[in-house]
Enzyme design. Sequence first.
Site, mmCIF file in Angstrom:
data_model
loop_
_atom_site.group_PDB
_atom_site.id
_atom_site.type_symbol
_atom_site.label_atom_id
_atom_site.label_comp_id
_atom_site.label_asym_id
_atom_site.label_seq_id
_atom_site.Cartn_x
_atom_site.Cartn_y
_atom_site.Cartn_z
ATOM 1 N N HIS A 560 36.975 37.521 -37.361
ATOM 2 C CA HIS A 560 37.310 37.455 -38.791
ATOM 3 C C HIS A 560 36.314 36.564 -39.530
ATOM 4 O O HIS A 560 36.691 35.609 -40.200
ATOM 5 C CB HIS A 560 38.729 36.908 -38.987
ATOM 6 C CG HIS A 560 39.795 37.777 -38.433
ATOM 7 N ND1 HIS A 560 41.102 37.363 -38.300
ATOM 8 C CD2 HIS A 560 39.771 39.054 -37.968
ATOM 9 C CE1 HIS A 560 41.832 38.336 -37.777
ATOM 10 N NE2 HIS A 560 41.034 39.375 -37.562
ATOM 11 N N SER A 561 35.035 36.848 -39.422
ATOM 12 C CA SER A 561 34.016 35.996 -40.031
ATOM 13 C C SER A 561 34.021 36.107 -41.552
ATOM 14 O O SER A 561 34.176 37.196 -42.106
ATOM 15 C CB SER A 561 32.633 36.395 -39.505
ATOM 16 O OG SER A 561 32.562 36.244 -38.102
#
Length: 649
Positions: A560-561
């Site tokens: 989930h960058s």
Amino acid sequence: MVHPQEVDVIVAGGGPAGCVMAGRLAYADPNLKVMLIEGGANNRDDPWVYRPGIYVRNMQRDGINEKATFYTDSMESSYMRGRKSIVPCANILGGGSSINFQMYTRASVSDWDDFKMEGWTGQDLMPLMKRLENYQKPTNNDTHGYDGPIAISNGGQINPLAQDFLRASHAIGIPFSDDIQDCTTSHGAEIWAKYINRETGRRSDAATAYVHSVMDVQNNLYLRTNARVSRVIFEGNKAVGVAYVPSRNRANNGQVQETIVRARKCVVLSSGTLGTPQILERSGVGSGDLLRQLDIKVVSDLPGVGEQYQDHYTTLSIFRVSNESSTTDAFLRGDPAAQKELFTEWETSPEKARLSSNSIDAGFKIRPTEEELKEMGPEFKQLWDTYFKDKPDKPVMFGSIVNGAYADHALLPPGKYITMFQYLEYPASRGKIHIKSTNPYVEPFFDSGFMNNKADFAPIRWSYKKTREVARRMDAFRGELTSHHPHFHPASPAACRDIDIQTAKQMMPDGLTVGIHMGTWHRPSEPYDASKVHDDIKYTKEDDAAIDDWIADHVETTWHSLGTCAMKPREQGGVVDKRLNVYGTENLKCVDLSICPDNLGTNTYSSALLVGEKGADLLCEELGIKVRTPHAPVPHAPAPRGVAATQVR
């Protein structure tokens, strides 16, 4: 299709946001020529993509299945006891939507409000949240949409272990809700929705929904796969095109072979939190000091490029369950009979098949009580007071159950398992990514920053304890796989109890005999009585230290960058403005999750789609056209087997 040398709009990156941008723009005006350039392969009609239940294979790094690029910390981290973190980034059309866990969640209203940017509040974005959804679950609220291209359902069958999980969660104070993805609920458990179309059993990925559906009916969307955008071409500070290279390094004598495509109206960077800042820096947009060191002409001096990298963190613990439980362990272990059964089931009735599920059927969002806060330490208490306390819609942690062991089954004893995931949604830790060369094949400097803020240990530690209490109260519970738990002192009351005769006698009610069968507990007369578990496990300071060591040793990315090209004022380190224009440039936008100035408490596929929808609206407005809805026909039946995708090669 003929590869044009000039188009109106170039979208660099075929992840969820890029697919939305390209598809919405092309569909809005058939005369507008749009090119989408993606570094990975085409996902069209790939059974390893569209069959939901085999997503685990797509996470493997085996040299054959290359659906992800792996970013590894450039340096060992003292915060993780000398480990280097590894962050896989999707390398396929559709981006993470083609290979992710398919867990449907949405960010809280206050998450978007925290952007403090005109036009980006939760209320502003709600119509776009609805526009993208084809919501296929019953609900009692009005926050969902029903005519959009992205299908959301319970997917296949709901495993009885999910109901067991929900009952056990309720027993420790987590109430059941029919919908905790209403953007306001922050403490509750539910049957977890999935990005799966209930009519076909297929994964609902962004490329199928927004790109293939347009290319099937129009000829103004050009798709280039297996090509990596290396830089933006500028005339002065005006973006006029891009240079791209083959995704695999075919350079001769160290020379990079670039192809140039020009854009008459706009270049859109949508290569993700890890890819977009690298393209900007190679193009002359970033910290002037860094660019001059690399002999790159400075187009716009933006020190914020590549900074403030954010992610979500996860740990997992594994528990044994009864022989009667239905799990995916035999399938994942490679048992031929189990695999044949599940694949045959898919072929005959995919909408109801077990492979039409991700095996993650239930989960929760939670916030700590005042009493729990006291035990979590001063670092997190300070974060709570400044970030969570006055925003009751923000969950601190997510938790979920997987119907099987998320692990290498070759290393596990035989048996049936469940996996409990603990997800930290709002880490205080931050990292960075920067190029080390103008050569697009040279790996960047990457510091994930995982756990470099001490405040992040407490909520994960707390969540581990909560999921452990849930597991102990499940009827199916049969012990803990100690290899996948903290290493408590054997004499501690918190020590894990694995399967053996003595442990079984200690944990079962008095006077009952226990037999061992295939590595799990078997009870000849009656099932394990979870109702007899009343007291929570007590942990000492030494136990908490053991949990923190386990976290440091095992915490990893949730894919989930966010946040390396933040949408905020330039003087505050911002990279893009409220219309997603890159400061100091013309005709250049960033449209992906790199623009997030703060974290979003969600599995970020929903947020990437939403940023794409917002970006499409903004650019359509500037081009004098309107987004057309419904977007395009949503595929309700599998495409003919063996049909190859049409694409530019």
